[in-house]
Design an enzyme around this catalytic site. Structure first.
Site, PDB file in Angstrom:
ATOM      1  N   MET A  17      72.399  -8.336 190.099  1.00 45.15           N
ATOM      2  CA  MET A  17      72.399  -7.107 191.231  1.00 45.15           C
ATOM      3  C   MET A  17      73.630  -7.107 192.340  1.00 45.15           C
ATOM      4  O   MET A  17      73.256  -8.291 193.108  1.00 45.15           O
ATOM      5  CB  MET A  17      70.889  -7.143 191.726  1.00 45.15           C
ATOM      6  N   GLN A  69      78.221 -12.753 185.390  1.00 40.27           N
ATOM      7  CA  GLN A  69      78.376 -11.175 184.974  1.00 40.27           C
ATOM      8  C   GLN A  69      79.858 -10.793 185.347  1.00 40.27           C
ATOM      9  O   GLN A  69      80.362 -10.928 186.549  1.00 40.27           O
ATOM     10  CB  GLN A  69      77.586 -10.353 185.467  1.00 40.27           C
ATOM     11  N   CYS A  99      76.484  -0.530 184.444  1.00 33.77           N
ATOM     12  CA  CYS A  99      76.482  -0.160 185.667  1.00 33.77           C
ATOM     13  C   CYS A  99      77.124   1.348 185.576  1.00 33.77           C
ATOM     14  O   CYS A  99      78.363   1.447 185.369  1.00 33.77           O
ATOM     15  CB  CYS A  99      77.451  -0.974 186.689  1.00 33.77           C
ATOM     16  N   HIS A 170      69.295  -2.295 178.868  1.00 36.40           N
ATOM     17  CA  HIS A 170      68.446  -1.735 179.960  1.00 36.40           C
ATOM     18  C   HIS A 170      67.962  -0.548 179.073  1.00 36.40           C
ATOM     19  O   HIS A 170      68.763   0.375 178.710  1.00 36.40           O
ATOM     20  CB  HIS A 170      69.399  -1.400 180.971  1.00 36.40           C
ATOM     21  N   GLY A 211      64.688  -3.094 182.604  1.00 33.84           N
ATOM     22  CA  GLY A 211      64.391  -1.882 182.937  1.00 33.84           C
ATOM     23  C   GLY A 211      62.955  -1.535 183.255  1.00 33.84           C
ATOM     24  O   GLY A 211      62.116  -1.470 182.238  1.00 33.84           O
ATOM     25  N   GLY A 212      62.741  -1.252 184.461  1.00 38.25           N
ATOM     26  CA  GLY A 212      61.229  -0.843 185.051  1.00 38.25           C
ATOM     27  C   GLY A 212      60.130  -1.929 184.750  1.00 38.25           C
ATOM     28  O   GLY A 212      58.913  -1.573 184.830  1.00 38.25           O
ATOM     29  N   GLY A 232      64.827  -6.998 187.440  1.00 38.18           N
ATOM     30  CA  GLY A 232      65.734  -6.985 188.742  1.00 38.18           C
ATOM     31  C   GLY A 232      65.056  -6.874 189.998  1.00 38.18           C
ATOM     32  O   GLY A 232      64.661  -7.789 190.466  1.00 38.18           O
ATOM     33  N   ARG A 233      64.875  -5.665 190.564  1.00 34.60           N
ATOM     34  CA  ARG A 233      64.420  -5.258 191.846  1.00 34.60           C
ATOM     35  C   ARG A 233      62.890  -5.931 191.709  1.00 34.60           C
ATOM     36  O   ARG A 233      62.657  -6.031 192.987  1.00 34.60           O
ATOM     37  CB  ARG A 233      64.750  -3.760 192.066  1.00 34.60           C
TER      38      ARG A 233
END
Length: 347
Positions: A17, A69, A99, A170, A211-212, A232-233
């Site tokens: 990230m 990355q 990205c 993702h 993802g999610g 991730g987040r």
């Protein structure tokens, strides 16, 4: 370091990230999980070749296993960046094909490379020729008007054929025009079933999903059909969940590890020592503490914890004692008791 892609163990990864997963963030994450695979922020190949490579590539040995990355679309430059990075001892080199930001598109890399799978295959081949560790790809299921069910199988066939050791997918399409990077993480619908199908069609290749995925229970759901799961987040904003990762990978019931349990006093002391060493080298406390605000989501006192780290830690001359003060206001023994304020923040 054991190559996780050639073992039969499941992998839990924290996603790369930009502006977040720097070396200080990764050091913190490693204190909570010894087994999670950590990723750097995306580093552009040109920056490694022409820029301050020591600042871009150096990290603490404690971060292993850690993956670098790379962003780029020139095979020669990516190969050169891989060669330079070899001396730093990363456990994996990952190519960003996901990205969607305008800045990344202007360099003709990231998600826009999904339009040209043959070129991506050439990039993987160039990186593999010089790499001494696994070379992997992180991609989307498609971009713009592409039909993911049609384009993703061909994309995977090409990059796997080129030698990619693993592919992290993702499970959202990316829209290269009209949506911001934030909107691209939220608006395009998730298609987990397609990613699961890609794993069934490629049983001999490591394929992970991203993802999610919001918590360890959801992660466990995907670890059934998939080789790996990447958060991730969710892992950044609720950092404490990483304390349950090692038990999850060891086979514990996800419901039993959903509430973070860690040696919090030891973590406090480790982060205070780390911050003191950084400050002694000219760094600032905030460089460390900005990654710590998500540690106690759901604990009584978490709001005050966040306030201390977000205000006191940014003041000139702030020292490690701010970390001690922040930990002191949290009811650690009481464990997570989701307050209304924290529910609102988590939502």
């Amino acid at each position: 370091m054991k190559n996780q892609y050639f073992s039969r163990e499941k992998v839990f990864a924290v996603a790369p990230m930009i502006d977040w997963t720097d070396r200080h963030c990764r050091f913190l994450h490693r204190q909570l999980s010894k087994r999670a695979l950590l990723y750097t922020e995306m580093v552009v190949a040109d920056a490694i070749i022409f820029g301050p490579r020591e600042r871009l590539l150096s990290y603490s040995p404690q971060e292993h296993p850690v993956a670098l990355q790379l962003g780029g679309s020139d095979p020669a430059k990516l190969a050169e960046a891989v060669q330079i990075a070899t001396d730093y001892g990363y456990d994996e080199i990952n190519l960003n094909v996901g990205c969607p930001s305008d800045r990344v598109q202007s360099g003709t890399f990231g998600a826009c490379l999904m339009r040209d799978p043959a070129h991506v295959a050439g990039l993987v081949e160039a990186m593999k020729r010089v790499a001494t560790v696994p070379v992997t790809v992180k991609c989307r299921i498609g971009v713009d008007d592409q039909e993911p069910a049609q384009v993703l199988p061909d994309f995977l066939a090409r990059v796997i054929g080129a030698g990619a050791d693993a592919v992290w997918i993702h499970a959202r399409k990316a829209w290269l025009q009209g949506l911001s990077p934030k909107e691209n993480r939220e608006i395009p619908p998730l298609d987990y079933s397609l990613v699961h199908a890609m794993k069934r069609e490629n049983p001999g290749v490591f394929i992970g999903i991203n993802g999610g995925i919001a918590d360890l229970e959801q992660a466990a759901h995907h670890l059934g059909p998939m080789d790996g799961v990447m958060l991730g987040r969710a892992a950044y904003h609720n950092t404490g969940l990483l304390a349950g990762v090692d038990a999850l990978l060891a086979g514990a019931d996800p419901a039993e590890v959903a509430s973070p349990e860690a040696d919090w006093p030891a973590l406090r002391d480790t982060m205070m020592d780390y911050a003191a060493e950084l400050i002694g080298r000219g760094g600032r406390l905030h460089h460390v503490t900005r990654h710590m605000v998500g540690l106690f989501q759901g604990f009584a006192g978490a709001r005050r914890f966040r306030q201390i780290l977000s205000t006191d830690a940014t003041r000139p001359g702030a020292g490690p004692e701010v970390i001690a003060a922040a930990f002191a206001v949290v009811d650690i023994e009481g464990g997570p008791r989701v307050q209304a304020e924290d529910k609102k923040l988590a939502g």
